[in-house]
Design a protein around this motif. Structure first.
Motif, PDB file in Angstrom:
ATOM      1  N   SER A  26     -45.802  98.149  -1.131  1.00  0.00           N
ATOM      2  CA  SER A  26     -45.424  96.763  -1.432  1.00  0.00           C
ATOM      3  C   SER A  26     -46.661  95.922  -1.721  1.00  0.00           C
ATOM      4  CB  SER A  26     -44.593  96.153  -0.295  1.00  0.00           C
ATOM      5  OG  SER A  26     -45.282  96.186   0.920  1.00  0.00           O
ATOM      6  N   VAL A  44     -45.937  93.454   2.381  1.00  0.00           N
ATOM      7  CA  VAL A  44     -44.540  93.030   2.284  1.00  0.00           C
ATOM      8  C   VAL A  44     -44.440  91.510   2.341  1.00  0.00           C
ATOM      9  CG1 VAL A  44     -43.985  93.286   4.750  1.00  0.00           C
ATOM     10  CG2 VAL A  44     -42.191  93.453   3.053  1.00  0.00           C
ATOM     11  N   GLY A  75     -41.691  95.039  -5.101  1.00  0.00           N
ATOM     12  CA  GLY A  75     -42.482  95.009  -3.871  1.00  0.00           C
ATOM     13  C   GLY A  75     -41.657  94.624  -2.660  1.00  0.00           C
TER      14      GLY A  75
END
Length: 140
Positions: free
Chosen positions: A43, A98, A69
């Motif tokens: 991510s 993230v 992502g």
């Protein structure tokens, strides 16, 4: 209703594993698109690709990269034991990918006028770690 700022002892923090190969590739100035191609589950790499597109003014590309992502981040969170809620601390470096993807998606969703998505992503970021948005937004 006042917000409880104390962590819930029943909901543990989610701490993602490190991505040493991704970090090393990024530190070696490998183009981000090459890092994504070599590490498509990252991510962080997708979020950075979204940031590059955003910086070029390619809002829809930024949105698409950030969306990937976001989904790769959800996969990683779930694999790490996250159950759809609970802290994802910004202070834990591997979590930043993230959180960056969430922020990039929020920014692009707002730019294209996607109804409800920016608010939902703001709530997700705030419930993950209230420090994430200020850190990513440069203190604004």
């Amino acid at each position: 209703m006042p917000q409880n700022l104390l962590p819930d002892p029943l909901t543990p923090e989610t701490l993602l594993p490190e991505e040493p190969e991704v970090v090393a590739a990024l530190a070696s100035d490998t183009p981000v698109s090459d890092v994504v191609a070599a590490h498509p589950a990252s991510s962080l790499a997708w979020a950075l690709l979204g940031d590059e597109a955003w910086a070029r003014g390619a809002t829809l590309e930024s949105y698409a990269y950030a969306r990937v992502g976001y989904h790769r981040g959800l996969d990683a969170l779930r694999k790490a034991g996250w159950r759809g809620a609970g802290p994802v601390p910004w202070s834990h470096e591997p979590n930043r990918g993230v959180l960056r993807a969430l922020f990039a998606l929020r920014r692009a969703a707002e730019a294209i006028g996607e109804s409800g998505e920016p608010e939902r992503l703001t709530a997700f970021l705030d419930s993950s770690d209230p420090a994430a948005i200020p850190a990513l937004d440069g203190g604004r």
